[in-house]
Design a protein around this motif. Structure first.
Motif, PDB file in Angstrom:
ATOM      1  N   TYR A   1      -9.542   6.014  10.852  1.00  0.00           N
ATOM      2  CA  TYR A   1     -10.992   6.172  11.001  1.00  0.00           C
ATOM      3  C   TYR A   1     -11.705   5.411   9.885  1.00  0.00           C
ATOM      4  CZ  TYR A   1      -8.626  10.213  13.046  1.00  0.00           C
ATOM      5  OH  TYR A   1      -7.746  11.007  13.707  1.00  0.00           O
ATOM      6  N   ASP A   2     -12.667   4.587  10.258  1.00  0.00           N
ATOM      7  CA  ASP A   2     -13.475   3.825   9.276  1.00  0.00           C
ATOM      8  C   ASP A   2     -12.623   3.091   8.240  1.00  0.00           C
ATOM      9  OD1 ASP A   2     -15.921   4.720  10.367  1.00  0.00           O
ATOM     10  OD2 ASP A   2     -15.688   6.625   9.297  1.00  0.00           O
ATOM     11  N   VAL A   3     -11.516   2.565   8.687  1.00  0.00           N
ATOM     12  CA  VAL A   3     -10.680   1.792   7.760  1.00  0.00           C
ATOM     13  C   VAL A   3     -11.296   0.411   7.558  1.00  0.00           C
ATOM     14  CG1 VAL A   3      -8.512   0.495   7.709  1.00  0.00           C
ATOM     15  CG2 VAL A   3      -8.473   2.969   8.049  1.00  0.00           C
ATOM     16  N   ASP A   4     -11.371   0.001   6.287  1.00  0.00           N
ATOM     17  CA  ASP A   4     -11.875  -1.348   5.985  1.00  0.00           C
ATOM     18  C   ASP A   4     -11.062  -1.909   4.827  1.00  0.00           C
ATOM     19  OD1 ASP A   4     -13.140  -3.669   5.387  1.00  0.00           O
ATOM     20  OD2 ASP A   4     -15.097  -2.766   4.933  1.00  0.00           O
ATOM     21  N   ARG A   5     -10.086  -2.713   5.175  1.00  0.00           N
ATOM     22  CA  ARG A   5      -9.176  -3.208   4.134  1.00  0.00           C
ATOM     23  C   ARG A   5      -9.809  -4.251   3.241  1.00  0.00           C
ATOM     24  NH1 ARG A   5      -2.962  -2.859   6.053  1.00  0.00           N
ATOM     25  NH2 ARG A   5      -2.747  -3.855   4.034  1.00  0.00           N
ATOM     26  N   ASP A   6     -11.016  -4.697   3.586  1.00  0.00           N
ATOM     27  CA  ASP A   6     -11.700  -5.650   2.714  1.00  0.00           C
ATOM     28  C   ASP A   6     -12.530  -4.935   1.650  1.00  0.00           C
ATOM     29  OD1 ASP A   6     -10.699  -7.853   4.079  1.00  0.00           O
ATOM     30  OD2 ASP A   6     -12.265  -7.688   5.617  1.00  0.00           O
ATOM     31  N   ASP A   7     -12.687  -3.625   1.822  1.00  0.00           N
ATOM     32  CA  ASP A   7     -13.479  -2.859   0.858  1.00  0.00           C
ATOM     33  C   ASP A   7     -12.527  -2.052  -0.029  1.00  0.00           C
ATOM     34  OD1 ASP A   7     -15.051  -1.127  -0.556  1.00  0.00           O
ATOM     35  OD2 ASP A   7     -16.078  -0.263   1.191  1.00  0.00           O
ATOM     36  N   PRO A   8     -12.434  -2.401  -1.323  1.00  0.00           N
ATOM     37  CA  PRO A   8     -11.465  -1.705  -2.195  1.00  0.00           C
ATOM     38  C   PRO A   8     -11.787  -0.224  -2.389  1.00  0.00           C
ATOM     39  CG  PRO A   8     -12.854  -3.190  -3.479  1.00  0.00           C
ATOM     40  CD  PRO A   8     -13.179  -3.456  -2.031  1.00  0.00           C
ATOM     41  N   LYS A   9     -12.982   0.213  -1.967  1.00  0.00           N
ATOM     42  CA  LYS A   9     -13.329   1.630  -2.116  1.00  0.00           C
ATOM     43  C   LYS A   9     -13.334   2.378  -0.789  1.00  0.00           C
ATOM     44  CE  LYS A   9     -15.800   1.418  -6.469  1.00  0.00           C
ATOM     45  NZ  LYS A   9     -16.996   1.815  -7.194  1.00  0.00           N
ATOM     46  N   ALA A  10     -12.792   1.743   0.247  1.00  0.00           N
ATOM     47  CA  ALA A  10     -12.715   2.401   1.559  1.00  0.00           C
ATOM     48  C   ALA A  10     -11.262   2.744   1.880  1.00  0.00           C
ATOM     49  CB  ALA A  10     -13.282   1.477   2.633  1.00  0.00           C
ATOM     50  N   TYR A  11     -11.076   3.565   2.918  1.00  0.00           N
ATOM     51  CA  TYR A  11      -9.713   3.837   3.385  1.00  0.00           C
ATOM     52  C   TYR A  11      -9.076   2.547   3.902  1.00  0.00           C
ATOM     53  CZ  TYR A  11     -10.024   8.940   3.078  1.00  0.00           C
ATOM     54  OH  TYR A  11     -10.094  10.224   2.622  1.00  0.00           O
ATOM     55  N   HIS A  12      -7.763   2.403   3.599  1.00  0.00           N
ATOM     56  CA  HIS A  12      -7.039   1.220   4.052  1.00  0.00           C
ATOM     57  C   HIS A  12      -5.993   1.529   5.116  1.00  0.00           C
ATOM     58  CE1 HIS A  12      -8.027  -1.717   0.491  1.00  0.00           C
ATOM     59  NE2 HIS A  12      -9.102  -1.124   0.984  1.00  0.00           N
ATOM     60  N   GLY A  13      -5.784   2.802   5.430  1.00  0.00           N
ATOM     61  CA  GLY A  13      -4.914   3.133   6.564  1.00  0.00           C
ATOM     62  C   GLY A  13      -3.553   3.726   6.243  1.00  0.00           C
ATOM     63  N   GLY A  14      -3.162   3.751   4.973  1.00  0.00           N
ATOM     64  CA  GLY A  14      -1.854   4.318   4.622  1.00  0.00           C
ATOM     65  C   GLY A  14      -1.767   5.790   4.992  1.00  0.00           C
ATOM     66  N   ASP A  15      -0.570   6.259   5.344  1.00  0.00           N
ATOM     67  CA  ASP A  15      -0.435   7.641   5.816  1.00  0.00           C
ATOM     68  C   ASP A  15       0.991   8.183   5.643  1.00  0.00           C
ATOM     69  OD1 ASP A  15       0.861   6.225   7.891  1.00  0.00           O
ATOM     70  OD2 ASP A  15      -1.018   6.093   9.018  1.00  0.00           O
ATOM     71  N   PHE A  16       1.160   9.474   6.009  1.00  0.00           N
ATOM     72  CA  PHE A  16       2.469  10.131   5.881  1.00  0.00           C
ATOM     73  C   PHE A  16       3.533   9.379   6.696  1.00  0.00           C
ATOM     74  CE2 PHE A  16      -0.251  14.203   5.595  1.00  0.00           C
ATOM     75  CZ  PHE A  16      -0.401  14.049   4.226  1.00  0.00           C
ATOM     76  N   ARG A  17       3.145   8.973   7.934  1.00  0.00           N
ATOM     77  CA  ARG A  17       4.110   8.274   8.793  1.00  0.00           C
ATOM     78  C   ARG A  17       4.609   7.012   8.099  1.00  0.00           C
ATOM     79  NH1 ARG A  17       7.203  10.323  11.750  1.00  0.00           N
ATOM     80  NH2 ARG A  17       5.523  11.568  12.650  1.00  0.00           N
ATOM     81  N   GLY A  18       3.682   6.326   7.451  1.00  0.00           N
ATOM     82  CA  GLY A  18       4.041   5.097   6.746  1.00  0.00           C
ATOM     83  C   GLY A  18       5.046   5.366   5.628  1.00  0.00           C
ATOM     84  N   ILE A  19       4.907   6.505   4.962  1.00  0.00           N
ATOM     85  CA  ILE A  19       5.858   6.842   3.882  1.00  0.00           C
ATOM     86  C   ILE A  19       7.214   7.210   4.483  1.00  0.00           C
ATOM     87  CG2 ILE A  19       6.326   8.398   1.938  1.00  0.00           C
ATOM     88  CD1 ILE A  19       3.267   8.669   1.612  1.00  0.00           C
ATOM     89  N   ILE A  20       7.184   8.015   5.563  1.00  0.00           N
ATOM     90  CA  ILE A  20       8.447   8.386   6.222  1.00  0.00           C
ATOM     91  C   ILE A  20       9.218   7.111   6.600  1.00  0.00           C
ATOM     92  CG2 ILE A  20       9.475   9.450   8.293  1.00  0.00           C
ATOM     93  CD1 ILE A  20       7.063  11.430   8.259  1.00  0.00           C
TER      94      ILE A  20
END
Ligand code: CA
Ligand code: CA
Length: 512
Positions: free
Chosen positions: A54-73
């Motif tokens: 939700y509202d991920v913006d990888r160009d904004d260093p102060k926004a969510y970038h999408g990393g999550d629990f599934r990604g760590i697993i």
């Protein structure tokens, strides 16, 4: 016949004694100092599920970038393969808008929807445990997010301290009761707040089976709260680990918090010296020895302190090296060699294994890249393996035998095991002459990284290293015999004994 067998066996047994390795002590109860921790900022590590972006913006260093629990697993094997035994994750609780880092709590009893569900988090803990890895979760009890609902609730007026900035950081009253960065400061003296926070922290342990908390902003919360907190958490899980962040450069101040029952602290005084000594060459390592001397003086168990080169609140080590016009991997490897072979629990910030760059927050929280060069990954994997197999590195005494302008020789001893660590933090080849008396007479030092052999020559062990390199030596009695020769002798003796045995058996059969 018996006598003949005896005569043959005596030299054989004597000979085989050369090969008997000291038997390692049975693994004692779990010791946290044996861990190596990989520190992950969840939002910036790995995006394993795009349905929660939700509202991920990888160009904004102060926004969510999408990393999550599934990604760590998905990356647990990657982390385990580097030798890590535990993970420290940034806070998992539901945050207010833009709280990608996790430190702006909106709901203490919910997981952050960008990271996944509670079920997915439990799956992460379970999958980590299956791989013999522990999960340490970051916990913030000092403050809430800026717009927490309690601020509007009439019956919760006493839940926060009055809105005041910390003006004098040496005034402990202000440090504990002021609002850091304008964040609403919880009033832990209020029994309602206190029991809410204690119940909440216990609930997460019971619900998710995590193994430890990394405690945020410890110095901003009264000590008597932490005393109760530590006691309560241990009632849920006896071996539950508490590692606190007391951000202060004075080890006496940090150590002042050990009376609360918090097991361990991240070592800021050592961090300061590690970055100073290793971000550029030709710096003496003796100041690191001074830090250790302080730690030994001030802490009940300095072996359990968390050691680190950088974290999410300071510029990355890579940046410190770049600023000094250095090649970061070369500098990182030396610093890591020191951390992995000296007392403390190494805490490695994600991205260190690829020399990820980053200045001050939020630049130090760049997205992880899993397609980078393997140079440091291979190096720390090897260091982790040595640390796992050589108890002197985690439990041993430490003594700096030699230091000359950045060439250092360190001795670690534990039970029967002696290990020598050599670090050449200079830009030239160095040879350190270690006097025989400091180690013992007839020893051989064998490099675990290069397989190089050092023997006593004229009363000295001459330990030589190329520029900007490190070596870890096992120390054994100098056998004075070479391995191929011994191997051949064993074959000859073994063959001879086998021949005799066969002959006896044949004769016995014949007699029967
Ligand atoms: Ca995601
Ligand atoms: Ca506070």
């Amino acid at each position: 016949m018996k006598r003949v067998m005896g005569l043959i066996l005596v030299p054989f047994l004597l000979f085989s004694a050369w090969f008997v390795q000291p038997v390692k002590a049975e693994k004692e109860e779990h010791a946290w100092q044996d861990e190596i921790i990989y520190f992950i900022m969840i939002d910036r590590f790995n995006n394993g599920d795009t349905s929660n972006d939700y509202d991920v913006d990888r160009d904004d260093p102060k926004a969510y970038h999408g990393g999550d629990f599934r990604g760590i697993i998905d990356k647990l094997d990657y982390i385990k393969d580097m030798g890590f035994t535990a993970l420290w994750l940034t806070p998992i609780v539901q945050n207010e808008e833009k709280g990608y880092h996790g430190y702006w709590t909106e709901d203490f009893y919910n997981v952050e929807e960008h990271f996944g569900t509670l079920e997915e988090f439990k799956e992460l803990v379970e999958e980590a445990h299956k791989r013999d890895m522990k999960i340490i979760v970051d916990l913030v009890v000092n403050h809430t997010g800026y717009q927490h609902a309690w601020l509007e609730e009439k019956d919760k007026e006493d839940w926060f301290h009055p809105n005041k900035d910390i003006r004098d950081w040496n005034d402990q009253e202000q440090v504990e009761n002021g609002w850091i960065f304008g964040l609403p400061d919880l009033n832990q003296e209020n029994p309602e707040v206190r029991s809410y926070l204690l119940d909440m922290a216990k609930w997460w342990i019971e619900e998710t089976n995590i193994d430890g908390y990394r405690l945020d902003t410890v110095k901003h919360v009264p000590k008597d709260f932490w005393t109760e907190f530590s006691q309560e958490m241990k009632t849920v899980k006896e071996d539950f680990f508490l590692i606190g962040e007391v951000w202060n450069d004075d080890p006496r101040y940090v150590a002042g918090y050990q009376e609360t029952g918090i097991d361990s602290f991240v070592d800021f005084p050592l961090y300061n010296e590690l970055t100073r000594v290793f971000s550029a060459p030709n710096q003496s390592l003796s100041r690191l020895d001074t830090v250790w001397a302080h730690n030994q003086n001030f802490y009940d168990n300095p072996y359990v302190l968390g050691t680190f080169l950088d974290n999410h609140d300071v510029e990355r080590f890579t940046r410190a090296a770049i600023k000094k016009k250095q090649y970061p991997p070369a500098r990182l490897k030396l610093a890591l060699a020191y951390m992995y072979t000296t007392p403390g629990i190494p805490i490695i910030y994600y991205g260190t294994e690829i020399a990820l760059d980053g200045g001050a927050d939020p630049d130090n929280r760049r997205d992880m890249n899993f397609r980078a060069d393997k140079e440091i990954i291979d190096y720390i994997s090897k260091l982790a393996e040595l640390r796992k197999n050589m108890p002197s590195l985690t439990h041993g005494t430490i003594e700096m035998l030699y230091e000359e302008g950045g060439m250092a020789i360190i001795k670690r001893e534990y039970e029967e095991e002696t290990t020598i660590i050599a670090i050449n933090n200079t830009t030239g080849t160095q040879v350190a002459p270690i006097e025989m008396e400091l180690l013992g007479d007839d020893l051989e030092l064998r490099g675990t990284l290069s397989d190089e052999l050092v023997r006593n020559s004229d009363g000295h062990y001459m330990i030589g290293l190329d520029r900007e390199s490190a070596e870890i030596y096992t120390v054994k009695e100098d056998s004075g015999i070479n391995v191929p020769f011994v191997g051949a002798m064993v074959l000859i003796y073994g063959g001879f004994v086998a021949f005799i045995v066969a002959a006896v058996v044949r004769r016995k059969k014949h007699n029967d």
